[in-house]
Design an enzyme around this catalytic site. Structure first.
Site, PDB file in Angstrom:
ATOM      1  N   ARG A   1      -6.992  17.573   5.638  1.00  0.00           N
ATOM      2  CA  ARG A   1      -8.101  17.877   4.455  1.00  0.00           C
ATOM      3  C   ARG A   1      -9.397  17.947   5.203  1.00  0.00           C
ATOM      4  O   ARG A   1      -9.932  18.357   6.118  1.00  0.00           O
ATOM      5  CB  ARG A   1      -8.583  16.180   3.687  1.00  0.00           C
TER       6      ARG A   1
ATOM      7  N   ASN B   1       0.894  -0.677   0.098  1.00  0.00           N
ATOM      8  CA  ASN B   1      -0.232  -0.154  -0.095  1.00  0.00           C
ATOM      9  C   ASN B   1       0.532   1.026  -0.278  1.00  0.00           C
ATOM     10  O   ASN B   1       1.431   1.413   1.137  1.00  0.00           O
ATOM     11  CB  ASN B   1      -0.946   0.140   1.114  1.00  0.00           C
TER      12      ASN B   1
ATOM     13  N   ARG C   1      -2.241  -1.992  -3.120  1.00  0.00           N
ATOM     14  CA  ARG C   1      -3.512  -0.840  -3.124  1.00  0.00           C
ATOM     15  C   ARG C   1      -3.562  -0.180  -4.390  1.00  0.00           C
ATOM     16  O   ARG C   1      -2.732   0.936  -4.633  1.00  0.00           O
ATOM     17  CB  ARG C   1      -3.876  -0.697  -1.687  1.00  0.00           C
TER      18      ARG C   1
ATOM     19  N   HIS D   1     -11.998   4.368   0.058  1.00  0.00           N
ATOM     20  CA  HIS D   1     -11.575   3.931   0.622  1.00  0.00           C
ATOM     21  C   HIS D   1     -12.920   2.649   1.380  1.00  0.00           C
ATOM     22  O   HIS D   1     -12.761   1.733   1.896  1.00  0.00           O
ATOM     23  CB  HIS D   1     -12.654   4.348   2.326  1.00  0.00           C
TER      24      HIS D   1
ATOM     25  N   GLU E   1      -7.507  -3.057   5.733  1.00  0.00           N
ATOM     26  CA  GLU E   1      -7.677  -3.785   4.430  1.00  0.00           C
ATOM     27  C   GLU E   1      -6.634  -4.095   3.207  1.00  0.00           C
ATOM     28  O   GLU E   1      -7.283  -4.626   2.412  1.00  0.00           O
ATOM     29  CB  GLU E   1      -7.444  -2.044   3.642  1.00  0.00           C
TER      30      GLU E   1
END
Ligand code: ADP
Length: 410
Positions: A247, A16, A99, A187, A386
């Site tokens: 963010r 990832n 990913r 996500h 994940e």
């Protein structure tokens, strides 16, 4: 690392690759037992590898040798592979799962990476210029190092490709949609993992009207009905929706026009402010992007940043509930969702009107079910994973295509 006393074991490596870090894991096949989870931080500066070994329940930080300063993902992966070579010499990596943040409108499922796929992904870079280049650099680096073994791309956007047009379009001229300017939602690997856990743990509730709140450094929420994503708070980019560590979340596009026209800011400067200087960090006056720090701070700016965060989570739960015309289950996950009883408690207490009855003790203890027995809406806290989703897809897609390749041969 001895996995099976001298025998060679086969494993899936997951990668990832973020902007300055690479997370990695090794899963033994076929059961997918995770034997190593780690992260290389500080690419381009002082790098180190942090690892967690399944055999020991502790984190170790390995400082790379003096002068080892990987300047890019290729160099960092080369360090990683050397390290794996020493540390897991009895493990054969048979496939690598990556990913990939953006799969555009085309990729709605994990995909075996071929030259044609790489060409498509190169073209998608324009849609995720801050993330996709690192993901693709990670793929290229492992292709070079591992030669012919299968490499699988797992997309964060794929989970949301079940949306209707009206849930994905923007009210701007239609030709933009044809160019790919639409809501993607991100996500997805986390949502897929949580959806699977729901089906496993709460089969009767999993297909009802569910909201999953993935609250980490990045944050978004997704509404699911019958197990499919019907809407998500993140849109065209990973900036939209909830405020995040750095963010901004939802913002009036007029603010961007103001920044350009009155502050003379160009796209690079605006991107820096919106991606790196906003969210909890910006609103707390630069105090911190970390919820733990803000929760432990008495300054009004810290309190206001948390108040705004909670307000936006409530607002989005309300909006997603309206889209589904009901709500049966809320799941919290991600670093904040899993660990902050304060945020979960505030959101759920302040949404009692929707049929939520929080069990304060269970919330404080961080149990899986955090609503009371009398709550109409089932409220849950579930750890996401994940990497495991990537490993599972990689094993499925690489089955029968596996070319054995020893870590020691790379
Ligand atoms: P990423 O999106 O990078 O994978 P995580 O899901 O690991 O990030 O979330 C990281 C964030 O989780 C941290 O920045 C911090 O704000 C938050 N967090 C972690 N532990 C706690 C805690 N005990 N209380 C509040 N917030 C926490």
């Amino acid at each position: 690392m001895d996995t099976h006393a001298g025998l060679h074991s086969q494993a899936i490596l997951t990668i990832n690759a973020g902007s300055s870090s690479i997370k990695f894991s090794l899963f033994l096949v076929p059961q997918l037992n995770q034997i190593i989870a780690g992260q290389i931080d500080g690419i381009g500066g002082e790098s180190h590898i942090k690892v967690k070994l399944a055999s020991k329940n502790i984190d170790e930080t390995i400082i790379l040798p003096n002068g080892s300063r990987p300047q890019n993902h290729r160099e960092a992966l080369s360090f990683l592979i050397d390290w794996l070579h020493q540390f897991a010499k009895d493990v054969d990596v048979i496939a690598v799962g990556h990913r990939v943040v953006h799969g555009g409108q085309k990729y709605s499922a994990p995909t075996l990476i071929t030259d044609a796929v790489m060409k498509d992904l190169d073209a998608l870079m324009v849609l995720a210029p801050l993330h996709e280049p690192h993901n693709l650099a990670g793929i290229r680096a492992t292709q070079e190092s591992f030669g012919g073994i299968p490499q699988i791309a797992c997309f964060d956007t794929a989970f949301h490709r079940t949306h209707k047009f009206v849930d994905d379009c923007y009210a701007i001229p239609r030709y933009f949609y044809k160019q790919g300017v639409c809501r993607y939602g991100f996500h997805g690997l986390s949502y897929e993992y949580i959806t699977d856990r729901l089906i496993h743990l709460f089969p009767k509730d999993a297909r009802k009207k569910v909201i999953i709140a993935h609250l980490g450094n990045g944050a978004s929420m997704t509404a699911l009905h019958h197990g499919d994503s019907v809407a998500s708070t993140m849109g065209f980019s990973s900036l939209d929706g909830l405020p995040m560590g750095t963010r901004c979340g939802e913002i009036d596009p007029g603010v961007l026009l103001y920044m350009m026209q009155h502050e003379g800011m160009d796209a690079t400067e605006i991107a820096r402010v919106l991606y790196q200087e906003s969210g909890l960090k910006g609103l707390s006056g630069g105090l911190s992007n970390d919820m733990r720090t803000l929760e432990n701070c008495d300054l009004p700016e810290a309190k206001e940043a948390i108040d705004y965060y909670v307000k936006e989570v409530k607002r989005e739960i309300g909006a997603l509930t309206a889209l589904m015309a009901g709500l049966d289950v809320v799941v919290f996950t991600g670093g904040i969702g899993e660990n902050s009883a304060v945020i979960r408690g505030r959101v759920l207490r302040e949404m009692a009107w929707i049929g939520i009855n929080l069990d304060e003790a269970k919330n404080l203890d961080g149990e899986v079910i955090i609503s009371s027995d009398s709550s109409r809406v089932l409220c849950l806290k579930i750890h996401t994973d994940e990497e495991r989703v990537i490993a599972r897809h990689t094993l499925e897609l690489s089955d029968n295509r596996v070319v054995k390749n020893k870590v020691s041969n790379v």
